[in-house]
Motif scaffolding. Structure first.
Motif, PDB file in Angstrom:
ATOM      1  N   ALA A 138       0.832  -1.210   0.000  1.00  0.00           N
ATOM      2  CA  ALA A 138       0.000   0.000   0.000  1.00  0.00           C
ATOM      3  C   ALA A 138       0.867   1.260   0.000  1.00  0.00           C
ATOM      4  CB  ALA A 138      -0.942  -0.011   1.199  1.00  0.00           C
ATOM      5  N   LYS A 139       1.948   1.246   0.780  1.00  0.00           N
ATOM      6  CA  LYS A 139       2.850   2.399   0.824  1.00  0.00           C
ATOM      7  C   LYS A 139       3.523   2.615  -0.534  1.00  0.00           C
ATOM      8  CE  LYS A 139       2.515   3.799   5.130  1.00  0.00           C
ATOM      9  NZ  LYS A 139       2.241   5.204   5.465  1.00  0.00           N
ATOM     10  N   LEU A 140       3.879   1.534  -1.215  1.00  0.00           N
ATOM     11  CA  LEU A 140       4.469   1.662  -2.550  1.00  0.00           C
ATOM     12  C   LEU A 140       3.461   2.260  -3.534  1.00  0.00           C
ATOM     13  CD1 LEU A 140       6.494  -1.680  -2.807  1.00  0.00           C
ATOM     14  CD2 LEU A 140       7.409   0.645  -2.473  1.00  0.00           C
ATOM     15  N   GLU A 141       2.195   1.881  -3.399  1.00  0.00           N
ATOM     16  CA  GLU A 141       1.166   2.465  -4.270  1.00  0.00           C
ATOM     17  C   GLU A 141       1.025   3.963  -4.000  1.00  0.00           C
ATOM     18  OE1 GLU A 141      -2.067  -0.421  -5.989  1.00  0.00           O
ATOM     19  OE2 GLU A 141      -2.307  -0.249  -3.809  1.00  0.00           O
ATOM     20  N   TRP A 142       1.038   4.365  -2.732  1.00  0.00           N
ATOM     21  CA  TRP A 142       0.951   5.787  -2.398  1.00  0.00           C
ATOM     22  C   TRP A 142       2.185   6.521  -2.913  1.00  0.00           C
ATOM     23  CZ3 TRP A 142      -3.082   8.536  -1.317  1.00  0.00           C
ATOM     24  CH2 TRP A 142      -4.191   7.945  -0.715  1.00  0.00           C
ATOM     25  N   ALA A 143       3.336   5.899  -2.795  1.00  0.00           N
ATOM     26  CA  ALA A 143       4.574   6.531  -3.289  1.00  0.00           C
ATOM     27  C   ALA A 143       4.478   6.762  -4.791  1.00  0.00           C
ATOM     28  CB  ALA A 143       5.781   5.663  -2.949  1.00  0.00           C
ATOM     29  N   ARG A 144       3.968   5.787  -5.489  1.00  0.00           N
ATOM     30  CA  ARG A 144       3.818   5.935  -6.947  1.00  0.00           C
ATOM     31  C   ARG A 144       2.838   7.059  -7.274  1.00  0.00           C
ATOM     32  NH1 ARG A 144       1.826   0.802 -10.075  1.00  0.00           N
ATOM     33  NH2 ARG A 144      -0.018   1.273  -8.860  1.00  0.00           N
ATOM     34  N   ALA A 145       1.842   7.259  -6.409  1.00  0.00           N
ATOM     35  CA  ALA A 145       0.841   8.304  -6.637  1.00  0.00           C
ATOM     36  C   ALA A 145       1.369   9.700  -6.353  1.00  0.00           C
ATOM     37  CB  ALA A 145      -0.397   8.034  -5.789  1.00  0.00           C
ATOM     38  N   GLY A 146       2.609   9.799  -5.830  1.00  0.00           N
ATOM     39  CA  GLY A 146       3.206  11.109  -5.665  1.00  0.00           C
ATOM     40  C   GLY A 146       3.640  11.475  -4.265  1.00  0.00           C
ATOM     41  N   GLU A 147       3.332  10.670  -3.277  1.00  0.00           N
ATOM     42  CA  GLU A 147       3.757  10.959  -1.906  1.00  0.00           C
ATOM     43  C   GLU A 147       4.945  10.074  -1.561  1.00  0.00           C
ATOM     44  OE1 GLU A 147       0.638  11.076   1.016  1.00  0.00           O
ATOM     45  OE2 GLU A 147      -0.839  11.563  -0.511  1.00  0.00           O
ATOM     46  N   SER A 148       5.976  10.130  -2.387  1.00  0.00           N
ATOM     47  CA  SER A 148       7.022   9.114  -2.345  1.00  0.00           C
ATOM     48  C   SER A 148       7.933   9.151  -1.133  1.00  0.00           C
ATOM     49  CB  SER A 148       7.852   9.161  -3.625  1.00  0.00           C
ATOM     50  OG  SER A 148       8.447  10.418  -3.771  1.00  0.00           O
ATOM     51  N   GLU A 149       8.465  10.291  -0.754  1.00  0.00           N
ATOM     52  CA  GLU A 149       9.496  10.309   0.284  1.00  0.00           C
ATOM     53  C   GLU A 149       9.002   9.727   1.606  1.00  0.00           C
ATOM     54  OE1 GLU A 149      12.153  13.489   2.730  1.00  0.00           O
ATOM     55  OE2 GLU A 149      11.748  13.937   0.624  1.00  0.00           O
ATOM     56  N   ARG A 150       7.903  10.225   2.125  1.00  0.00           N
ATOM     57  CA  ARG A 150       7.375   9.745   3.408  1.00  0.00           C
ATOM     58  C   ARG A 150       6.977   8.277   3.320  1.00  0.00           C
ATOM     59  NH1 ARG A 150       2.396  12.818   4.895  1.00  0.00           N
ATOM     60  NH2 ARG A 150       1.426  11.261   3.591  1.00  0.00           N
ATOM     61  N   GLN A 151       6.325   7.904   2.234  1.00  0.00           N
ATOM     62  CA  GLN A 151       5.863   6.520   2.071  1.00  0.00           C
ATOM     63  C   GLN A 151       7.040   5.562   1.978  1.00  0.00           C
ATOM     64  OE1 GLN A 151       2.720   6.128   2.586  1.00  0.00           O
ATOM     65  NE2 GLN A 151       2.178   8.266   2.353  1.00  0.00           N
ATOM     66  N   LEU A 152       8.062   5.958   1.224  1.00  0.00           N
ATOM     67  CA  LEU A 152       9.233   5.094   1.068  1.00  0.00           C
ATOM     68  C   LEU A 152      10.023   4.990   2.374  1.00  0.00           C
ATOM     69  CD1 LEU A 152      10.353   6.019  -2.551  1.00  0.00           C
ATOM     70  CD2 LEU A 152       9.072   4.001  -1.785  1.00  0.00           C
ATOM     71  N   ARG A 153      10.060   6.064   3.169  1.00  0.00           N
ATOM     72  CA  ARG A 153      10.682   5.978   4.501  1.00  0.00           C
ATOM     73  C   ARG A 153       9.948   4.963   5.372  1.00  0.00           C
ATOM     74  NH1 ARG A 153      10.993  11.753   4.609  1.00  0.00           N
ATOM     75  NH2 ARG A 153       9.244  11.718   6.050  1.00  0.00           N
ATOM     76  N   ASP A 154       8.613   4.951   5.264  1.00  0.00           N
ATOM     77  CA  ASP A 154       7.821   3.973   6.018  1.00  0.00           C
ATOM     78  C   ASP A 154       8.157   2.549   5.571  1.00  0.00           C
ATOM     79  OD1 ASP A 154       6.570   5.983   7.466  1.00  0.00           O
ATOM     80  OD2 ASP A 154       4.715   5.913   6.297  1.00  0.00           O
ATOM     81  N   VAL A 155       8.311   2.344   4.273  1.00  0.00           N
ATOM     82  CA  VAL A 155       8.672   1.017   3.752  1.00  0.00           C
ATOM     83  C   VAL A 155      10.029   0.593   4.306  1.00  0.00           C
ATOM     84  CG1 VAL A 155       9.320  -0.276   1.661  1.00  0.00           C
ATOM     85  CG2 VAL A 155       7.263   1.155   1.657  1.00  0.00           C
ATOM     86  N   VAL A 156      10.991   1.491   4.290  1.00  0.00           N
ATOM     87  CA  VAL A 156      12.327   1.191   4.824  1.00  0.00           C
ATOM     88  C   VAL A 156      12.223   0.829   6.306  1.00  0.00           C
ATOM     89  CG1 VAL A 156      14.598   2.177   5.361  1.00  0.00           C
ATOM     90  CG2 VAL A 156      13.573   2.532   3.102  1.00  0.00           C
ATOM     91  N   GLY A 157      11.401   1.549   7.044  1.00  0.00           N
ATOM     92  CA  GLY A 157      11.213   1.263   8.462  1.00  0.00           C
ATOM     93  C   GLY A 157      10.630  -0.119   8.704  1.00  0.00           C
ATOM     94  N   ILE A 158       9.651  -0.508   7.896  1.00  0.00           N
ATOM     95  CA  ILE A 158       9.056  -1.841   8.027  1.00  0.00           C
ATOM     96  C   ILE A 158      10.095  -2.905   7.682  1.00  0.00           C
ATOM     97  CG2 ILE A 158       7.294  -3.438   7.153  1.00  0.00           C
ATOM     98  CD1 ILE A 158       5.551  -0.905   6.618  1.00  0.00           C
ATOM     99  N   LEU A 159      10.850  -2.676   6.612  1.00  0.00           N
ATOM    100  CA  LEU A 159      11.887  -3.637   6.220  1.00  0.00           C
ATOM    101  C   LEU A 159      12.949  -3.784   7.305  1.00  0.00           C
ATOM    102  CD1 LEU A 159      12.290  -2.674   2.465  1.00  0.00           C
ATOM    103  CD2 LEU A 159      11.309  -4.797   3.362  1.00  0.00           C
ATOM    104  N   SER A 160      13.311  -2.690   7.953  1.00  0.00           N
ATOM    105  CA  SER A 160      14.361  -2.763   8.973  1.00  0.00           C
ATOM    106  C   SER A 160      13.895  -3.492  10.226  1.00  0.00           C
ATOM    107  CB  SER A 160      14.870  -1.369   9.327  1.00  0.00           C
ATOM    108  OG  SER A 160      13.896  -0.641  10.047  1.00  0.00           O
ATOM    109  N   VAL A 161      12.614  -3.403  10.546  1.00  0.00           N
ATOM    110  CA  VAL A 161      12.097  -4.046  11.759  1.00  0.00           C
ATOM    111  C   VAL A 161      11.545  -5.440  11.473  1.00  0.00           C
ATOM    112  CG1 VAL A 161      10.332  -3.886  13.573  1.00  0.00           C
ATOM    113  CG2 VAL A 161      11.624  -1.849  12.899  1.00  0.00           C
ATOM    114  N   SER A 162      10.795  -5.592  10.406  1.00  0.00           N
ATOM    115  CA  SER A 162      10.080  -6.842  10.122  1.00  0.00           C
ATOM    116  C   SER A 162      10.669  -7.636   8.971  1.00  0.00           C
ATOM    117  CB  SER A 162       8.610  -6.530   9.791  1.00  0.00           C
ATOM    118  OG  SER A 162       7.983  -5.867  10.855  1.00  0.00           O
ATOM    119  N   GLY A 163      11.757  -7.164   8.381  1.00  0.00           N
ATOM    120  CA  GLY A 163      12.312  -7.733   7.154  1.00  0.00           C
ATOM    121  C   GLY A 163      12.495  -9.232   7.138  1.00  0.00           C
ATOM    122  N   GLU A 164      13.072  -9.791   8.193  1.00  0.00           N
ATOM    123  CA  GLU A 164      13.351 -11.230   8.225  1.00  0.00           C
ATOM    124  C   GLU A 164      12.081 -12.075   8.200  1.00  0.00           C
ATOM    125  OE1 GLU A 164      16.406 -12.704   8.005  1.00  0.00           O
ATOM    126  OE2 GLU A 164      17.093 -10.647   7.650  1.00  0.00           O
ATOM    127  N   GLY A 165      11.012 -11.561   8.772  1.00  0.00           N
ATOM    128  CA  GLY A 165       9.779 -12.340   8.873  1.00  0.00           C
ATOM    129  C   GLY A 165       8.802 -12.128   7.733  1.00  0.00           C
TER     130      GLY A 165
END
Length: 184
Positions: A138-165
């Motif tokens: 969902a965050k990637l879809e929002w980023a594509r729609a034009g709200e990229s920086e904040r959305q992509l930071r959220d994706v990075v945050g999820i990957l850093s915390v939940s990435g292995e699982g």
């Protein structure tokens, strides 16, 4: 009555809106920054994103049943959102918080996402929350729609915390199907 209003003022805004959705039997899923914070790095927000899946009758009862002293909602905006499968807002008057109520879309990903929601407790509130994988998509879809920086930071945050699982196969299936490979 006064005690109820005082309690409403001190309760977390998430509790107020989830309580109303539950009262009217509307299935819901916490999404947006609350979901990305749950699965990743915390960040501040001034709104609550909830995907809802009401019938027309449930939505009408919900809008008519909200206490006008506690909530502001436009019946017309809710009706249009339902017809167009978009979102409308409910403002909690005592706190100024805004709940974005997003009508679940009629597409395969949105049905899968809603079906995968998980029970959680957030801010002391029992709620269903989007999975980490679905929040990323969902965050990637929002980023594509034009709200990229904040959305992509959220994706990075999820990957850093939940990435292995994370279910990488599920992620890649929808990233590919939804044309999000470049954003990924």
């Amino acid at each position: 009555m006064l005690a109820d209003k005082r309690r409403a003022v001190t309760a977390h805004p998430l509790a107020a809106i989830v309580s109303e959705l539950d009262r009217f039997g509307i299935s819901h899923m916490l999404a947006g920054s609350f979901a990305s914070t749950f699965h990743g790095d915390p960040r501040t927000t001034n709104d609550i994103d909830l995907v809802i899946d009401p019938s027309h009758e449930q939505l009408d009862r919900f809008v008519r049943g909200l206490d006008a002293e506690r909530f502001y909602v436009s019946a017309e905006a809710a009706r249009e959102a339902f017809e167009q499968r978009r979102q409308f807002n409910v403002v909690l008057l005592d706190s100024g918080w805004k709940a974005d109520l997003i009508i679940r879309k009629e597409r395969p990903f949105s049905r899968a996402e809603f079906g995968r929601r998980q029970p959680a407790e957030i801010a002391g509130v029992r709620v269903h929350v989007a999975t980490a994988e679905d929040t990323i998509i969902a965050k990637l879809e929002w980023a594509r729609a034009g709200e990229s920086e904040r959305q992509l930071r959220d994706v990075v945050g999820i990957l850093s915390v939940s990435g292995e699982g994370l279910d990488r196969e599920y992620l890649m299936r929808w990233i590919t199907e939804l044309g999000l490979t470049e954003m990924w």
